[in-house]
Design a protein around this motif. Structure first.
Motif: not given
Length: 350
Positions: A140, A161, A240-241, A243-245, A248-249, A254
């Motif tokens: 991302d 993404n 969205a998944m 973006e989290i990986l 955020l991880l 975000f």
């Protein structure tokens, strides 16, 4: 539109990047990565990106020569800070390290943050496939400007993404998936704008929320749509998944940082096939599976079924022979850069 052989185009890209401050290793990594994208038919990630990378060097968004560092690691995991280096260079090093760890631990993963654009994402899982392993990568754009509207919305709040998976096989060409979770990669819209072409309806909504075929509207407050059309909630959910990986991880977060500095976050994982079954048997069966797909009777209007990655393999074979077409807008930018760096005569850009 000039038609240029891949080797010459690689030389041009590398020479311009070195003139802009990149080391030989960095320039070669970026140029080869870009031209490999051209060869595969993904011109949106090809030589067209070199002038943008040089612009980012000039404003300090890419820092040539900066050393990437390991922030945290275990026998099977690594967290890497790219220190704003070239994504092509940093991400390749990260994937190679992950492959080496997977040889010992069978499954390994890494995250990378604070790096520039990583280019065509497939380049990294393909490294694992060549090593006899299964590679997965997602990416991302951190908190830089967003271009994709979540399903049902008209304001961009997600990146394109992408997701890529590659597996080893006995096929002549690699079998792999490389897809944006948006209806199309943003670079393809930019490519259409550079070529003065319309885009298909369903790729972009204007800032008024209406579908448009004008690629320029993306940069005028519009947004890309998520993958799936009327079923776009699937693409939006995948985005969205990712973006989290990758956001955020990695700790990138975000939303949008006002400075707009491009910052690709990546999550990559490698699985050693030998930990599950003999590699030789797996590669043979993957090839048989691909041929099984190819043998599907075609539907009306179709020329036949291709396995994932087959069209890119065919395109590369053709372009290595016939050359790569470079749109006039990009060619003129390369010519200007060559003149600015006193390389016009050496690179013979006419």
């Amino acid at each position: 539109m000039p038609i240029v052989q891949a080797d010459r185009l690689t030389h041009i890209g590398a020479a311009l990047l070195r003139a802009a401050g990149a080391s030989k290793d960095e320039a070669d990594a970026v140029a080869v990565g870009c031209i490999n994208a051209n060869l595969a038919g993904h011109d949106s990630h090809g030589i067209i990106a070199i002038p943008t990378y040089i612009d980012r060097i000039k404003v300090g968004h890419i820092v040539p020569g900066e050393k990437w560092t390991i922030v945290q690691e275990s026998p099977a995991t690594t967290v890497i800070d790219g220190h704003w280096g070239f994504g092509f260079y940093v991400n390749a090093k990260a994937m190679q390290l992950t492959i080496e760890k997977a040889k010992k631990t069978n499954v390994a993963a890494c995250t990378v943050f604070r790096q520039s654009h990583v280019g065509r994402l497939a380049a990294y899982p393909l490294m694992a496939a060549k090593a006899g392993m299964i590679g997965i990568a997602t990416a991302d754009s951190g908190r830089s400007t967003k271009v994709v509207a979540p399903f049902g919305g008209r304001e961009a709040r997600l990146g394109t993404n992408p997701i890529s998976i590659a597996v080893p096989s006995d096929l002549d060409g690699p079998i792999y998936l490389d897809m944006a979770t948006s209806a199309v990669a943003a670079g393809k819209v930019a490519l259409a704008a550079a070529r003065g072409e319309d885009i298909p309806k369903g790729w972009v909504v204007g800032k008024d929320g209406k579908l448009t075929t004008d690629p320029k509207q993306l940069r005028q407050g519009g947004a890309l749509l998520p993958l799936g059309g009327t079923e776009g909630y699937k693409g939006s959910g995948l985005a969205a998944m990712v973006e989290i990986l990758c956001g955020l991880l990695t700790g990138l977060g975000f939303g949008v940082e006002p400075t707009g500095r491009h910052n690709d976050g990546t999550f990559m994982a490698v699985f050693n096939v030998e930990a599950f079954r003999p590699l030789k048997d797996f590669k043979k069966e993957v090839a048989e599976f691909a041929r099984y797909l190819n043998a599907t009777p075609p539907s009306e209007g179709s020329t036949g079924v291709l396995y994932p990655g087959e069209i890119e393999h065919r395109t590369e074979q053709e372009r290595r022979k016939s050359g790569i077409g470079v749109e006039d807008d990009t060619w003129n930018k390369l010519r200007k850069l060559a003149a600015d760096y006193n390389l016009a005569a050496e690179l013979d850009l006419k």
